[in-house]
Design a protein around this motif. Structure first.
Motif, PDB file in Angstrom:
ATOM      1  N   ARG A 136       0.810  -1.215   0.000  1.00  0.00           N
ATOM      2  CA  ARG A 136       0.000   0.000   0.000  1.00  0.00           C
ATOM      3  C   ARG A 136       0.839   1.259   0.000  1.00  0.00           C
ATOM      4  NH1 ARG A 136      -4.077   0.368  -1.964  1.00  0.00           N
ATOM      5  NH2 ARG A 136      -5.402   1.413  -0.456  1.00  0.00           N
ATOM      6  N   GLY A 139       3.678   1.643  -4.073  1.00  0.00           N
ATOM      7  CA  GLY A 139       3.214   1.682  -5.455  1.00  0.00           C
ATOM      8  C   GLY A 139       3.983   0.728  -6.351  1.00  0.00           C
ATOM      9  N   TYR A 140       4.724  -0.188  -5.782  1.00  0.00           N
ATOM     10  CA  TYR A 140       5.373  -1.308  -6.477  1.00  0.00           C
ATOM     11  C   TYR A 140       6.569  -0.956  -7.361  1.00  0.00           C
ATOM     12  CZ  TYR A 140       0.915  -3.430  -5.216  1.00  0.00           C
ATOM     13  OH  TYR A 140      -0.186  -3.842  -4.514  1.00  0.00           O
TER      14      TYR A 140
ATOM     15  N   HIS C 673       5.121   7.346  -5.893  1.00  0.00           N
ATOM     16  CA  HIS C 673       4.550   6.129  -6.484  1.00  0.00           C
ATOM     17  C   HIS C 673       3.399   5.617  -5.622  1.00  0.00           C
ATOM     18  CE1 HIS C 673       8.904   5.381  -8.062  1.00  0.00           C
ATOM     19  NE2 HIS C 673       8.251   6.175  -8.862  1.00  0.00           N
ATOM     20  N   GLY C 674       3.587   5.697  -4.315  1.00  0.00           N
ATOM     21  CA  GLY C 674       2.539   5.243  -3.400  1.00  0.00           C
ATOM     22  C   GLY C 674       1.268   6.056  -3.543  1.00  0.00           C
ATOM     23  N   ASN C 677      -0.483   5.116  -6.654  1.00  0.00           N
ATOM     24  CA  ASN C 677      -1.111   3.808  -6.452  1.00  0.00           C
ATOM     25  C   ASN C 677      -2.477   3.961  -5.772  1.00  0.00           C
ATOM     26  OD1 ASN C 677      -1.081   0.840  -6.267  1.00  0.00           O
ATOM     27  ND2 ASN C 677      -0.847   1.183  -4.101  1.00  0.00           N
ATOM     28  N   GLY C 681      -6.004   3.242  -7.752  1.00  0.00           N
ATOM     29  CA  GLY C 681      -6.947   2.272  -7.225  1.00  0.00           C
ATOM     30  C   GLY C 681      -8.310   2.892  -6.986  1.00  0.00           C
ATOM     31  N   PRO C 708      -4.920  -1.977  -6.118  1.00  0.00           N
ATOM     32  CA  PRO C 708      -4.043  -2.350  -7.236  1.00  0.00           C
ATOM     33  C   PRO C 708      -2.916  -3.284  -6.818  1.00  0.00           C
ATOM     34  CG  PRO C 708      -4.274   0.048  -7.053  1.00  0.00           C
ATOM     35  CD  PRO C 708      -4.860  -0.537  -5.831  1.00  0.00           C
ATOM     36  N   THR C 709      -2.520  -4.160  -7.743  1.00  0.00           N
ATOM     37  CA  THR C 709      -1.323  -4.976  -7.557  1.00  0.00           C
ATOM     38  C   THR C 709      -0.250  -4.439  -8.503  1.00  0.00           C
ATOM     39  OG1 THR C 709      -1.826  -6.573  -9.292  1.00  0.00           O
ATOM     40  CG2 THR C 709      -2.789  -6.984  -7.121  1.00  0.00           C
ATOM     41  N   ALA C 710       0.898  -5.082  -8.516  1.00  0.00           N
ATOM     42  CA  ALA C 710       1.986  -4.623  -9.379  1.00  0.00           C
ATOM     43  C   ALA C 710       1.572  -4.600 -10.844  1.00  0.00           C
ATOM     44  CB  ALA C 710       3.209  -5.501  -9.187  1.00  0.00           C
ATOM     45  N   GLU C 712      -1.143  -3.679 -12.128  1.00  0.00           N
ATOM     46  CA  GLU C 712      -1.954  -2.520 -12.524  1.00  0.00           C
ATOM     47  C   GLU C 712      -1.103  -1.254 -12.597  1.00  0.00           C
ATOM     48  OE1 GLU C 712      -3.578  -4.792 -10.160  1.00  0.00           O
ATOM     49  OE2 GLU C 712      -4.327  -5.504 -12.082  1.00  0.00           O
ATOM     50  N   THR C 713       0.169  -1.369 -12.256  1.00  0.00           N
ATOM     51  CA  THR C 713       1.017  -0.186 -12.159  1.00  0.00           C
ATOM     52  C   THR C 713       1.559   0.204 -13.531  1.00  0.00           C
ATOM     53  OG1 THR C 713       1.644  -0.987  -9.978  1.00  0.00           O
ATOM     54  CG2 THR C 713       2.991   0.762 -10.908  1.00  0.00           C
TER      55      THR C 713
END
Lengths: 158, 286, 782
Positions: A136, A139-140, C673-674, C677, C681, C708-710, C712-713
């Motif tokens: 969370r 953002g990966y 990035h977070g 995300n 989402g 979202p998961t990786a 969807e990034t």
């Protein structure tokens, strides 16, 4: 009902009494004190409880503890060599891939499973390999960068 | 309102052979819940759904976990074979690439490592993604019980399987050499969510006309999984854009779906139309 | 930059360096101990009995059977154990939360009773043995139902279920709209969103026989929680200690005093043993916090030349059962909305409405519906008036030193520059209108976020630095670290001022006993408030160090310079006597005047006017500086739509960040990035659904609530404008929220660019898009 269980965790042999309705996650955390593996959703949706069981990445929250009988498990605590980080752990630290850190052990174990199976993964293969893991905070992006860098750095050696 | 973290208590059974398992099922009719990979059963137990006093794990029964191919009989898979092992199997990849693809695309690495094909079939969800694929491959189920072994068609598995019986083997006949296949699915989050709907098709053709057509739908009620009217429409005909459109329409009309938390049945019907059309186009090369 | 640099020579600055996050190593090894990892001797396991009704009176609770179970050590209920008259709420006007209620429950899952037992199985058994008699009441789940005539009142003294009303009206907005050449009018909505935090909420309380409560729990603001518990339990602040520990994310969702903290305290005191309460995932999603849904109806008047004459906003916040910190979300949209686009006449009229749902609080994505509304407005109006959409934005963008309708000064903004850069980096002009054959489109969206808004006397931080005799030191700050990188920032600032290694600086942070009061990780204050106090403490320490060094070198402190971490006399080019910091510290100890640093920073906000009418209607006109600093930014989004299914795939995001000086690009990028995300989402995937028959939330885990998961990034490129703010430490501002709040506007505009469909209601799920696509096709056929 309690059963006796023999299993190997991070190279250490254990003999414990477990209730059959305990999950592997619970036994690792509560009986063995290995709290690095996290209870995050506790129902298989987030990968926070990832461990490697007989070489395969599994969700320890959906695995009954007793099913690890005679098996070998690697948890996050089994990666570093004393205080020297495993290359995957070092890459996560270097690339800013750890923020709150709660999901990190799960991601690092998934990364190990990816690289163990495929020493030279593409970015898409990395993303598929961490598809069960939810983060969370990051953002990966830096997580994928870290795994990519770790794979390149490990260049064939596990 | 109860919020659980722990599993409920149960008596744990771990038979070492098929016979031991059958004997247990027989003696405790209806009181046993079977545990295969655990991805569904353990999850449900945490939510206190479907609990029984006994939990029987099949993990120690070695001859339930195998994948073998015979030149004359075809493919035989033990119910406890993991989805990942099926996806990785060289013989499945070579001769049953549709099945390999479906297993490869299902869920996540962990769910594939842990989840078994038997568990995926026996869980009775209309979203079980291997079901449409096995239907179009003509798979049959090997069921074992104290009254003997028998073979059951996949579409009948759910009504036929008694609580004293075990799904043991999945048998897939030899693949048709000229057959082409198509497989499409829709999920909100790829590589994570289970398919909302899916479509699998295998088509054989001779002299430019469809001979054996099988179309199966995923995400629909069990009764409507086989798109029989579409199959009839295409059978014996030459493929045209128009025919594909008609077959798509028939299939999407025949599939019955329920609304869920995220999508209405109406929207799912729209999705079904899309996956059927794309699967048919994949197979028929239109 | 700081004039302290005058004393340094050859010192490489740490500002702007990519520094790894402090604390990462422990976390990478799985050795960081979160609240749920802790075990204390004699610890009991707590579990909560929760209401099965969304709205009901509690008639009776019978705990006798539970108390008989072997292994049960304490049982508490609202009826028997909650101190009467103690009510929680972050502002007096909306103090409406009895943390463990004794009269009524207001959402499904609300706490009613709790037990502490020797193990979790026993605790679960005990919960099942408690008998509660409820009188179910009718409940409401939407703002429409809550505001209807005759709707059940969730809080009896709040008619129409309206918790609060906030109004700001500058100039004459009705006249301005009448006088406009064109009035844009449109409504926008966003759904209830969930934080879905990684760490399932856990609180551990160890009550000491002397009367002190020790807490370990996931929170953004330990001092706020201490205050809430102090009010509820009626014990002195010194008897409540929140300990410092790593925490698994907050993102706004841990900014209240949760009932579980009170419950753990009561149980631990009753049982005279430590008590740990761990939430299940569903319990977290149902019973912690969400972000309120919003309805945003906007009228904007334009002149033919594109300048805005006036803006009229009506906003409804559909919150949960208690106002909690959702009350902040009532005025934050104003802070965000009034600071980007110039409006000589302005009205912001906002209402907070209760429903019988999960309590709402803050969230990092804040009031993104306002920025989205303006970006969609600009795109639509640009078509109507025939003005280039970028020109239209730049014409109305506010500039540095401009004053907002509620009289806040914008101390620094690079909004215009961020728009220009986003356009340039994304190829917006080349792509717009040209990708629809691929069902692709590009769109722009701008956003902003404040650092440190009004918080009364708590809007200030005090830092203290203690030195050891070898020159290493410990910084004490009341703020915590939820993982963003605050620890790194605190050490970085200290090291930058003092010229010592970050490794020689330790932190004591977020501990309410050892540290001074701090707002907490709340309202983006870690940088502009907490780090500012630390900087001042370091400067204070540095002065003392220089003075003692000067004494040793026999010169005045102004003649001391630092080279290679040693003190020398200036202008001797590093020759002559050198004094280490250790020597300085030891000398100071010998004199009985050890080196320390003390720094305090109060927020630059004028809160004297931010009053609340005593009679209760929170609708005072409020003027004055509301915020210490504002950050801005613009995102450009390129996406692709599958028009058969309505599914959107975001391909690229270009994110331009006006966050002043960037202290640590590696960390700020990760935080960016977070944010993207979260925004992605909530924009495309996340939806919360309640069962209308029971009031139960049906989206209480990661599978049903689609984060979202990786996979969807998208590709993300981050850019920094590096335009410093005059008042903040090193000119830096918050960097992880503001720039990204415009993402929904960018997505909406990109969808229009791709397929000619306008979307106003977040989330833009595939089914909602397909419906609009089909409606458009039907219209075109006619």
């Amino acid at each position: 009902m309690k059963q006796e269980m023999k299993f190997i965790v991070n190279g250490d042999h254990h003999l414990v009494q477990v209730e059959t309705h305990r999950t592997l996650l619970e036994v690792l955390r509560e009986t063995l004190g290995l709290t690095g593996t996290k209870e995050m959703c506790n129902k298989g949706d987030c990968g926070g409880c990832n461990v490697i069981l007989d070489g395969k990445l599994v969700l320890s929250c959906l695995t009954l503890a007793i099913e690890a009988q005679n098996k070998e498990i690697i948890t996050i605590e089994g990666l570093a060599d004393g205080n020297a980080l495993h290359p995957i752990q070092q890459a996560f630290v270097d690339h800013g891939a750890i923020q709150c850190g709660y999901c990190s052990p799960g991601f690092i174990m998934a990364a190990k499973a990816i690289i163990d199976k495929n020493p030279d993964p593409t970015l898409d293969e990395i993303k598929e390999g961490i598809s069960n893991n939810v983060c969370r905070c990051t953002g990966y992006v830096q997580i994928v960068e870290a795994i990519d860098a770790a794979a390149k750095n490990m260049g064939g050696s596990r | 309102m109860e919020y659980y973290r722990r599993l409920p208590k149960f008596e744990y059974l771990d038979p070492k052979t098929r016979d031991e398992a059958i004997a247990m099922l027989d003696s405790r009719k209806g009181e046993i819940r079977i545990l295969a990979g655990g991805t569904i059963v353990v999850h449900q137990m945490k939510e206190r759904i479907g609990n029984r006093p006994f939990l029987m794990s099949l993990k120690l029964i070695k001859d339930l976990d195998y994948i073998s191919f015979d030149d004359k009989k075809g493919l035989s898979i033990g119910a406890m074979a993991s989805l990942q092992s099926i996806a990785d199997s060289p013989v499945v990849q070579e001769k049953y690439s549709l099945l390999a693809k479906a297993c490869r695309a299902l869920g996540t690495p962990q769910l594939r490592n842990m989840g078994t094909i038997g568990g995926n079939l026996a869980c009775r969800f209309s979203t079980a993604e291997v079901v449409p694929v096995l239907i179009v491959l003509g798979a049959e189920m090997g069921v074992v019980g104290s009254e003997g072994n028998r073979t059951v068609a996949l579409e009948d598995l759910f009504k036929e399987l008694k609580n004293t019986e075990l799904l043991a083997d999945i048998r897939v006949p030899l693949p048709l050499t000229q057959a082409k296949w198509g497989y499409q699915k829709f999920a909100v989050r790829d590589h994570y969510d289970f398919a909302t709907v899916s479509a699998a098709t295998v088509v054989n053709s001779a002299a430019g006309k469809c001979t054996d057509v099988r179309i199966a739908l995923g995400g629909v009620t069990l009764a409507t999984m086989r798109a029989k009217e579409s199959e009839k429409l295409l059978s014996g005909k030459a493929v045209t854009e128009d025919l594909i459109a008609q077959a798509t329409q028939l299939a999407s009309e025949s599939g019955q779906m329920r609304s869920d938390v995220y999508f209405t049945a109406d929207y799912k019907k729209d999705l079904l139309r899309v996956v059927v059309q794309r699967a048919l186009k994949d197979a028929l090369g239109a | 930059m700081s004039s302290d640099r005058f004393y340094e020579f050859d010192k490489e600055t740490l500002i702007g360096k990519d520094l790894p996050r402090v604390g990462s190593v422990d976390k990478a090894m799985g050795r960081a101990r979160y609240a749920g990892d802790m075990v204390l001797p004699g610890m009991l396991y707590g579990k909560t009995l929760r209401s099965p009704y969304a709205h009901a009176r509690i008639k009776n609770i019978d705990t006798s059977q539970a108390e008989k179970i072997i292994g049960v050590k304490a049982v508490v209920t609202g009826i028997h154990d909650t101190p009467r008259g103690a009510v929680f709420g972050i502002i007096p006007h909306t103090r409406d939360h009895i943390l463990l209620p004794y009269d009524k429950v207001r959402y499904l899952g609300e706490e009613v009773a709790a037990v502490a037992a020797v193990d979790e199985d026993t605790a679960e058994e005990a919960i099942a043995a408690i008998k509660v008699e409820y009188e179910p009441l009718p409940f409401v789940l939407t703002w429409q139902d809550a505001m209807k005539e005759g709707a059940p009142l969730i809080h009896e003294h709040r008619s129409q279920n309206m918790a609060a009303h906030y109004l700001v009206h500058e100039g004459d907005v009705e006249a301005a709209l009448k006088d406009s050449d064109y009035v844009y009018e449109q409504g926008f909505t966003c759904d209830v969103a969930s934080h879905a935090l990684p760490e399932p909420f856990t609180v551990l309380c160890d009550y000491e026989p002397s009367g002190k409560f020790n807490f370990w729990m996931q929170t953004q603001c330990p001092f706020q929680v201490r205050q809430g518990l102090h009010n509820t339990m009626k014990v002195p602040a010194s008897d409540i200690r929140l300990h410092s520990l790593p925490m698994g994310g907050a993102h706004g969702g841990r900014s209240d005093t949760p009932p579980a903290a009170l419950i753990a305290g009561l149980l631990s005191r009753k049982a005279a043993r430590p008590v740990q309460i761990k939430f299940s995932r569903e319990e977290v999603e149902d019973c912690m916090r969400d972000k309120a849904a919003k309805v945003w109806r906007m009228k904007v008047g334009f002149k033919k030349d594109g300048s805005i004459t006036g803006r009229d906003i009506y906003m409804l916040l559909e919150a949960g059962a208690y106002a909690s910190s959702a009350i902040v979300e009532l005025w934050v949209p104003l802070l965000i909305d009034e600071v980007m686009w110039r409006a000589p006449n302005y009205r912001y009229d906002a209402y907070l409405i209760y429903t019988n749902k999960t309590i709402s609080s803050m969230m990092r994505t804040r009031a993104h519906v306002g920025p989205m509304a303006m970006d969609v407005c600009f795109d639509q109006v640009s078509e109507t008036l025939g003005i280039d959409p970028i020109e239209l934005r730049l014409k109305n963008a506010m500039l540095t030193n401009e004053i907002t309708p509620s009289k806040s000064v914008i101390t620094s903004t690079a909004l215009s520059e961020s728009i220009v850069m986003a356009v340039e980096k994304s190829g917006y002009k080349e792509k717009r209108g040209k990708l629809s054959h691929l069902k692709r489109g590009i769109g722009l969206g701008s956003g902003n976020m404040q650092s440190m808004f009004y918080m009364g006397f708590r809007a200030g931080s005090t830092a203290f630095i203690k030195f050891n005799d070898d020159g290493s030191c410990t910084v004490f700050t009341g703020n915590c670290d939820l993982g963003q990188g605050n620890q790194t920032m605190y050490k970085q600032v200290t090291a930058e001022v003092l010229g010592i290694d970050m490794d020689n600086i330790k932190l004591c942070y977020g501990d309410t006993e050892l540290c001074y009061q701090d707002p907490g990780d709340y309202s983006m204050s870690a940088l502009v408030i907490s780090a500012h106090a630390i900087k001042k403490a370091a400067e204070d320490a540095k002065r003392r160090l220089l003075e003692v060094a000067g004494d040793i070198l026999d010169v005045s402190w102004e003649e001391v310079e630092m080279r290679n971490k040693k003190y020398y006399v200036r202008f001797r080019l590093g020759k002559g006597r050198a004094v280490t910091i250790g020597e300085v510290c030891r000398t100071a100890f010998k004199r009985g005047k050890p080196i320390f640093g003390f720094g305090d920073y109060r927020a630059r906000i004028d809160y004297s006017d931010f009053g609340v009418d005593v009679k209760g209607d929170y609708n005072e006109k409020t003027y004055g500086q509301k915020v210490t600093a504002y950050s801005f930014g613009t995102t450009a989004v390129e996406l692709e739509i599958d028009t058969d299914t309505g599914k959107v795939r975001v391909l690229d995001i270009w994110a331009v960040n006006d966050c002043g000086t960037v202290l640590n690009p590696l960390l700020v990028k990760g935080n960016m990035h977070g944010q993207l995300n979260f925004m992605l989402g909530q924009g495309l995937l996340e939806k919360n659904v309640w069962d209308p028959k029971t009031g139960q939330k049906l989206t209480s885990d990661f599978r049903t609530y689609k984060v979202p998961t990786a996979n969807e990034t998208p590709n993300i490129e981050c850019y920094f404008l590096n335009k410093p703010d005059p008042y903040t430490p090193y000119g830096a501002k918050e960097g992880s929220l503001g720039f990204g709040c415009g993402l929904h506007g960018a997505i909406s505009n990109a969808i229009y660019d791709a397929i000619g469909v306008r979307v106003y209601d977040v989330p833009f799920t595939p089914d909602s898009l397909l419906k609009l696509i089909k409606e458009k096709e039907a219209l075109e056929k006619k």
